[in-house]
Design a protein around this motif. Sequence first.
Motif, PDB file in Angstrom:
ATOM      1  N   ILE A  21       0.833  -1.204   0.000  1.00  0.00           N
ATOM      2  CA  ILE A  21       0.000   0.000   0.000  1.00  0.00           C
ATOM      3  C   ILE A  21       0.869   1.255   0.000  1.00  0.00           C
ATOM      4  O   ILE A  21       0.632   2.201  -0.738  1.00  0.00           O
ATOM      5  N   GLY A  23       3.862   1.419  -1.106  1.00  0.00           N
ATOM      6  CA  GLY A  23       4.494   1.461  -2.425  1.00  0.00           C
ATOM      7  C   GLY A  23       3.592   2.110  -3.452  1.00  0.00           C
ATOM      8  O   GLY A  23       4.023   2.929  -4.259  1.00  0.00           O
ATOM      9  N   ALA A  24       2.298   1.764  -3.369  1.00  0.00           N
ATOM     10  CA  ALA A  24       1.342   2.370  -4.297  1.00  0.00           C
ATOM     11  C   ALA A  24       1.246   3.867  -4.056  1.00  0.00           C
ATOM     12  O   ALA A  24       1.080   4.644  -4.986  1.00  0.00           O
ATOM     13  N   ALA A  25       1.362   4.272  -2.775  1.00  0.00           N
ATOM     14  CA  ALA A  25       1.313   5.703  -2.463  1.00  0.00           C
ATOM     15  C   ALA A  25       2.456   6.427  -3.150  1.00  0.00           C
ATOM     16  O   ALA A  25       2.268   7.471  -3.766  1.00  0.00           O
ATOM     17  N   GLU A  27       4.005   5.499  -5.763  1.00  0.00           N
ATOM     18  CA  GLU A  27       3.766   5.489  -7.193  1.00  0.00           C
ATOM     19  C   GLU A  27       2.829   6.626  -7.603  1.00  0.00           C
ATOM     20  O   GLU A  27       3.004   7.295  -8.586  1.00  0.00           O
ATOM     21  N   ARG A  28       1.781   6.841  -6.781  1.00  0.00           N
ATOM     22  CA  ARG A  28       0.843   7.907  -7.076  1.00  0.00           C
ATOM     23  C   ARG A  28       1.540   9.262  -7.035  1.00  0.00           C
ATOM     24  O   ARG A  28       1.244  10.128  -7.827  1.00  0.00           O
ATOM     25  N   ARG A  85      -6.274  14.747  -7.849  1.00  0.00           N
ATOM     26  CA  ARG A  85      -5.129  14.293  -7.045  1.00  0.00           C
ATOM     27  C   ARG A  85      -3.879  14.171  -7.920  1.00  0.00           C
ATOM     28  O   ARG A  85      -3.398  15.167  -8.437  1.00  0.00           O
ATOM     29  N   LEU A 112       3.327   2.027 -16.579  1.00  0.00           N
ATOM     30  CA  LEU A 112       3.228   1.212 -15.372  1.00  0.00           C
ATOM     31  C   LEU A 112       4.041   1.777 -14.212  1.00  0.00           C
ATOM     32  O   LEU A 112       3.666   1.646 -13.060  1.00  0.00           O
ATOM     33  N   PHE A 113       5.158   2.446 -14.526  1.00  0.00           N
ATOM     34  CA  PHE A 113       5.982   2.991 -13.448  1.00  0.00           C
ATOM     35  C   PHE A 113       5.365   4.244 -12.834  1.00  0.00           C
ATOM     36  O   PHE A 113       5.731   4.634 -11.738  1.00  0.00           O
ATOM     37  N   GLY A 115       1.927   4.729 -12.553  1.00  0.00           N
ATOM     38  CA  GLY A 115       0.585   4.497 -12.026  1.00  0.00           C
ATOM     39  C   GLY A 115      -0.512   4.385 -13.052  1.00  0.00           C
ATOM     40  O   GLY A 115      -1.664   4.145 -12.703  1.00  0.00           O
ATOM     41  N   PRO A 117      -2.359   2.255 -15.574  1.00  0.00           N
ATOM     42  CA  PRO A 117      -2.385   0.838 -15.968  1.00  0.00           C
ATOM     43  C   PRO A 117      -2.478   0.670 -17.480  1.00  0.00           C
ATOM     44  O   PRO A 117      -2.898   1.586 -18.190  1.00  0.00           O
TER      45      PRO A 117
END
Lengths: 138, 254
Positions: A21, A23-25, A27-28, A85, A112-113, A115, A117
């Motif tokens: 999670i 990590g996804a942050a 990425e965003r 955002r 993909l790097f 965010g 898809p």
Amino acid sequence: MMRSRPLITAMLLVASLAFAIVGAAGERERATDDRGVLLVIAQAPAKTRGWKNPYEGNSDALLAGKKLYLQHCADCHGQNARGMRNAISLRTPQVQNATAGELVWFLRNGNLFYGMPAWSGLPEQRRWQIVTYLKSLR
Amino acid sequence: MEEPGSLEVEFNSAYGTQKMGNAFVAPWVELEYGATGWWTTEFYLDTQSTFNDSTLFTGFRWENRFRPLMREHWINPVLYVEYENTNGADKTLKEVVGFDNQFDFSEPNSELRKEHNHEIETKLILSSDYRGWNISENFIGEKNLGHQPWEFGYAVGVSRPLRLAATSERCNFCSENFVVGAEMYGGLGTAARLSLSGTSHYLAPLVAWELPNGVSFTVSPGFGLNDNSHRFLLRWGVSYEISGFGRKVRSLFQ
């Protein structure tokens, strides 16, 4: 000793999910850099600029594209495509000046790097319908 | 791959009949999270209930899928690594490897559950999209961490939406929301003995109904292709995708 093994495994799993999670942050946050996204559009092969949108000028395809946009894209880019955002506005000149072929290539490949898809699982016709809608936002 | 930041909650089940032993239902819960655009992580909780026997929790699995290539190609590989901590009564039959066969489940649950499996499963998933068809080939390698040999299996499948272009109106029952396909899967023996002899194989048509609100239903009746296979294996599931789940969780802590 044997009894503690499932507990340790479960803790490792929870830690890994938390890491995912976070990590996804990260990425965003990187996705806020719209240069990253736009550069990928610019990396579309030259041949894509010649691809013709089979639905150009088709009002049904535009409505279908809007429906697909709201279903798949609006959560990040906003209901009105003005960006939200960390996702960029799709009304910017950099996006609107890209050819339909470049945009459909970008939808298929994503970034993909950063965010975005890859929408390769959507049939090609639906990707063109989304592009038809995006181009109508100019 | 799951979209970044999205969580898919799935409830799936397998129903199987067997020649030696009672029929069973093996439900499992999946939590699938898109960690990044190239990494999806998934957690499973497995259970099963055997008719005229008992119902029990059979273990958990943790799976990770990685996309090594950042661009789309004719064939797109995905690397899959899963850790399984299950007992011998696990009947979810998510995949078939080695010499798995229907007689593995002929003993009562009280005996089967005594066996503990700590396994690493790896898959190379190759997928292609061509004119609306999705074609995928899975090569499966599974290693029991308790000094057992590698076991191998395969799964190949094709699927296609009934209608490729979307209609202009939001609809639930229109053909664009339905996907049909077929899958074939089975075992390929072990590292010590690669063979089709003694392995089980299945052929399974598939229907999926994907609603615009994020809910999906899938049904896949599978038919055993030889005497080692369960005669009938019905897989079905329902899933719900929560878009932006990661963002919503993070906002709780900000």
